[in-house]
Every structure is written in C-alpha cells, then in structure tokens.
Scaffold this active site. Structure first.
Site, mmCIF file in Angstrom:
data_model
loop_
_atom_site.group_PDB
_atom_site.id
_atom_site.type_symbol
_atom_site.label_atom_id
_atom_site.label_comp_id
_atom_site.label_asym_id
_atom_site.label_seq_id
_atom_site.Cartn_x
_atom_site.Cartn_y
_atom_site.Cartn_z
ATOM 1 C CB CYS A 91 -0.941 -0.014 1.195
ATOM 2 S SG CYS A 91 -1.928 -1.532 1.277
ATOM 3 C CG HIS A 111 -1.634 4.587 5.369
ATOM 4 N ND1 HIS A 111 -1.706 4.364 4.009
ATOM 5 C CD2 HIS A 111 -1.649 3.350 5.957
ATOM 6 C CE1 HIS A 111 -1.741 3.066 3.772
ATOM 7 N NE2 HIS A 111 -1.721 2.428 4.934
ATOM 8 C CD GLU A 164 -1.117 8.023 9.166
ATOM 9 O OE1 GLU A 164 -0.831 8.763 8.205
ATOM 10 O OE2 GLU A 164 -2.104 7.240 9.156
ATOM 11 C CE LYS A 189 -5.436 4.218 2.498
ATOM 12 N NZ LYS A 189 -4.641 5.448 2.690
ATOM 13 C CG HIS A 223 -6.237 0.687 1.867
ATOM 14 N ND1 HIS A 223 -5.373 1.293 0.980
ATOM 15 C CD2 HIS A 223 -5.452 0.146 2.840
ATOM 16 C CE1 HIS A 223 -4.130 1.122 1.394
ATOM 17 N NE2 HIS A 223 -4.160 0.432 2.520
ATOM 18 C CG PHE A 229 0.300 -5.945 4.445
ATOM 19 C CD1 PHE A 229 -0.224 -5.084 5.392
ATOM 20 C CD2 PHE A 229 -0.490 -7.006 4.023
ATOM 21 C CE1 PHE A 229 -1.504 -5.271 5.909
ATOM 22 C CE2 PHE A 229 -1.769 -7.207 4.531
ATOM 23 C CZ PHE A 229 -2.279 -6.341 5.474
#
Length: 498
Positions: free
Chosen positions: A249, A389, A400, A420, A425, A484
């Site tokens: 991502c 994010h 975050e 998002k 996402h 990831f």
C-alpha cells in the site's frame, strides 16, 4: 544540545535517535549537532562515556569500544531546492476512481462528504464474510484503449492506461507534442501492489480445470506488476526509465520518490508516476478476509471506514489509479507548461518489525516523516496539512498519529484527514489517489472531511476535519502511505512559487 541523549553499552552507542553499533571494530557516526569543542559525559549500565574535544568516544567498561565521531557545523535551517533543473513541479494529473475519471468531479464528491462504498456486485459475494467495498462501476476506456485490447486487459492495466493518458493530456503532452520531444528523457514508474490479479486468477483456474494447454499466452504478461508502466510507455512512445515498484500500500509514493530522483539526477526531464490496483475480485477480497484486515460492517457499508474512531474494525477495500506528471521546473518553464503544484521531496523507510503490524513506537513512520522534510528542505513548523494513511485499522491509525505527534510538536494549526473514509483503501493505488487529493487541497483551499468521526480515540488531538469540509490555506502538505512488510513512504507537496 538539550535534546542530545546518548547511552553507551556493550551493544553500541545512541546519539539522539541514532544508534551506532559496535562489532569489535571502530564504527563511524555523523551527528550534525556535535561540535568538537564540546565535551559530553553520560553513564549507562555502569559504563561511563566521555565525548572529548578530539572527537573520540571513550568508555570505561569491560567491553570498551572506540568510536570516532565526525564533527560537523551546527545544523542550519532547512533550505528548499533552488536549482530549476532539480526543482520538481506537477504539470498533469490523471485518475480512475469510484467517483469516475474526472478530477474535479472526484474532488467535489470528496468535499461533499459522499461515500463511494457500496455492496459488491462484480461477483457473487453472498457467501463472503465481507460483501462491500469501493468498487468502480461504469468505467469506460473509450478513446484511450482499442476494443480488442480493452477486452483482453486486466482492469489494473486499463485503469493505468486511462489515468496515464489523462495525466499527459492535462500536462499538454498529446501524442503530437510528444512526437517532437526527446522521449528518451521521459520515463514511467507506475507500480501496483497486486498486479493483474484477475489475469493471474483466471490463468490458475485454467491450469487446474483444463490443463496448462488452456492457459492464455497473456497470462504472465498481464499478471506481472511492471506491465502498467510498460503498456503506458508502449502506448505513448516514452523511452526513458521504465519499471514498477511493488511495496504493497506504499507503492505509489515509492514511485513518486523514485521518479523525482531520476529528475534530480538529471537523467530525465519528465516522469509519469503513480499506482494502480484492481483487486475487488474473489481472490483479493478472500485473501484480505483471511488476513483479518477488513471491516465486516456489512449492514452499514458507508459507515465502515472510520479512521481514528473507537468503533473502527478494519479497512474497506478500494481500487483505481492515480498518476502524476512530474517535471523539472526548467523543462516545464521552457515549454510553457501549466504548473499545478510543487513536489518538494519525500522519503522511504522500513519498520523491520512485522509483516502486517506497525511498530508500536512508530519509529519507522516518524523517521520517514522527518527524512521527507529534510529531503524537501522544510521545517516541521511549515507543515499544516497531513493527508494521512488512516486505513481504519486498530493498530495502524494510532501508530500513525503518534508518529505525527513525535515529529510535529505543535499541531494546533494542523489539519489531518483520511481520504479512505470515502473511497476505501486503494492498496497500491492509494498513494496516487491521495497525492491528487492533497494537491487539490492545495489548489482549492478546501479540505475534504473525514467521514464517520463519531467517537474519536483520545490520543487523536489533531483536527481530523470531522464529517464536514473545512477551508484551509495549505502551506506545506505531506501525504503518508504505509504497506504490509513495514514499508513507509511520505511525499511533500506545496503551492508553486517561482
């Protein structure tokens, strides 16, 4: 030097946030705030360590290591790039999204707080524990891809070709214009986290059900992640650097960062960069269900993506493509291009911690933000907008926020929102779509809301633009993307000033 904190042990020495490891041989460290005229003394685990005028570190302990520290002048205020060959501007943008392929329509939908999340109807998801997402409907590639190729191509590459061509059009780089340019100095770096997942799934099904002889010859080419960049270059004749990056991502931001460095090194004049993804298919949805990463709020899909809210239960899958045309200021000025905004810098780091979970201390993210500001020549005080994010996951959202608060000591004037919450996402495309969102915030002076902000976590003390848009003059903005594998990426944008 009040922030200079060091500890010495048999394992090494820490300077501020840097640790210098000892392995039996002398190690080299650089610390911008260390002056050779100063002495520092500190103790840890029974070891006393002194930094002397000579620049040597001496420890009185059974496993003493001598580490030479390179002295450098006191750190000066950050300075932005001035060389027009190295300054990078945005001259075109293109996207494919759940709200269509028109950028103004896309951003207006975001400002209105409209959710693009809905039940999945691309396949029969009735047996799946998650049955909703940011699925794109009524997509048309008319005028960009011929009918034969359109039928063959994976949606991932269809989105890429349309968004890429639209970005070039906005940059006034039509096929006729490109024919008269040195196309060896125009490159493409468009990545994907999953690649041509439909093509891969179809090929595997053919192998299992009918045997290898029934596998289409397009199986491998349309599955591999580099094909978006390749097809866009083939379509437009761009002969500069061409490859893809796949960092889950964080992919699109990695591509922006790499593309910018090609320009700064003088290898190219223009780079077409971004991310593309089309994973709302049984394989993609089923795979993320298996990871236990998705929200299961099937009865209320539009309320499922809720960054920083106490009732969040996972992210919502989305898809699409976001692409920028990045260009050296010198080249853009010479050809009279319309300059939309400026890319100031970026950074990439790795958590080196876990395949899917973020570091609880946020070190990978906070260091990435700090490095991006250093690359951009920007001080933390100049940043007043963060496109976060913010996936709506239990661990990721707070990690975050805590990292942001580590870097930005005063967030009273800062705004932070989560795109998002409305489009889901987009995985490898997320950073591309959110970079465009960030740039639109800069050019319009309006920030879209973060939806479903009903019961915020107490740690979230930054204004998340809850549920209703806000007017805000953006001075400097950062856009975060994490993936990831512990992949962290941050890019920095600002209004263009000659």
């Amino acid at each position: 030097m009040a922030s200079f904190v060091s500890t010495a042990s048999a394992l090494g020495v820490v300077f501020g946030n840097r640790q210098v490891k000892s392995n039996g041989a002398a190690s080299l460290a650089q610390y911008s705030g260390l002056r050779p005229a100063e002495n520092f003394q500190f103790a840890s685990a029974g070891i006393t360590t002194t930094i002397k005028q000579s620049g040597l570190i001496c420890s009185s302990g059974p496993k003493c290591r001598t580490i030479r520290v390179m002295a450098s002048p006191t750190a000066s205020a950050p300075k932005r790039e001035k060389d027009p060959k190295k300054r990078i501007v945005i001259t075109g943008m293109g996207l494919v999204s759940v709200f269509g392929s028109d950028i103004d329509k896309f951003y207006n939908k975001l400002l209105e707080g409209e959710s693009g999340i809905s039940p999945i109807d691309r396949f029969d998801a009735s047996s799946f524990s998650v049955r909703f997402g940011g699925q794109i409907r009524d997509f048309s590639s008319k005028g960009y891809i011929d009918g034969k190729n359109d039928r063959r191509l994976d949606d991932c590459w269809r989105y890429c070709l349309v968004a890429g061509r639209r970005a070039l059009e906005e940059a006034s780089l039509s096929p006729q214009v490109l024919e008269n340019m040195d196309r060896t100095r125009i490159g493409v770096v468009v990545g994907s986290g999953m690649g041509g997942l439909t093509s891969f799934t179809t090929g595997v099904e053919a192998l299992i059900q009918k045997g290898y002889k029934k596998i289409t010859p397009f199986f491998i080419p349309y599955s591999i992640t580099n094909m978006g960049s390749a097809l866009l270059a083939i379509d437009t004749g761009l002969m500069g650097p061409n490859y893809s990056i796949s960092t889950a991502c964080a992919t699109a931001n990695y591509c922006f960062y790499a593309a910018a460095n090609h320009i700064r090194r003088g290898e190219t004049d223009i780079m077409v960069a971004g991310g593309t993804e089309a994973a709302i298919i049984p394989t993609g949805v089923g795979g993320f269900i298996a990871c236990r990463a998705l929200s299961q709020r099937n009865e209320y899909p539009k309320r499922a993506s809720r960054p920083w809210d106490k009732d969040r239960d996972g992210f919502v899958m989305g898809e699409g493509c976001g692409i920028l045309v990045m260009e050296s200021l010198e080249h853009a000025m010479k050809r009279g291009a319309n300059i939309i905004a400026e890319y100031l810098g970026g950074a990439v780091t790795c958590d080196a911690h876990h395949m899917t979970d973020p570091r609880s201390d946020g070190l990978g993210v906070s260091s990435c933000i700090a490095k991006s500001l250093e690359d951009a020549g920007v001080s933390p005080e100049e940043v007043n907008y963060v496109n976060a994010h913010a996936t709506s996951t239990l661990a990721g959202d707070l990690a975050e926020v805590n990292a942001i608060k580590k870097v930005f000591k005063d967030t009273s004037e800062m705004k932070m929102n989560g795109t998002k919450s409305m489009i889901g996402h987009g995985l490898g495309a997320a950073g591309g779509l959110e970079a465009i969102t960030t740039i639109k915030a800069i050019t319009t002076g309006w920030l879209h809301p973060t939806l479903n902000q009903d019961n915020l976590e107490p740690e979230v003390t930054i204004d998340t633009v809850p549920n209703v848009k806000k007017q805000h003059h953006v001075n400097v903005a950062i856009s975060n993307s994490f993936g990831f594998g512990g992949h962290n990426s941050v890019v920095v944008f600002a209004p263009f000033s000659p």
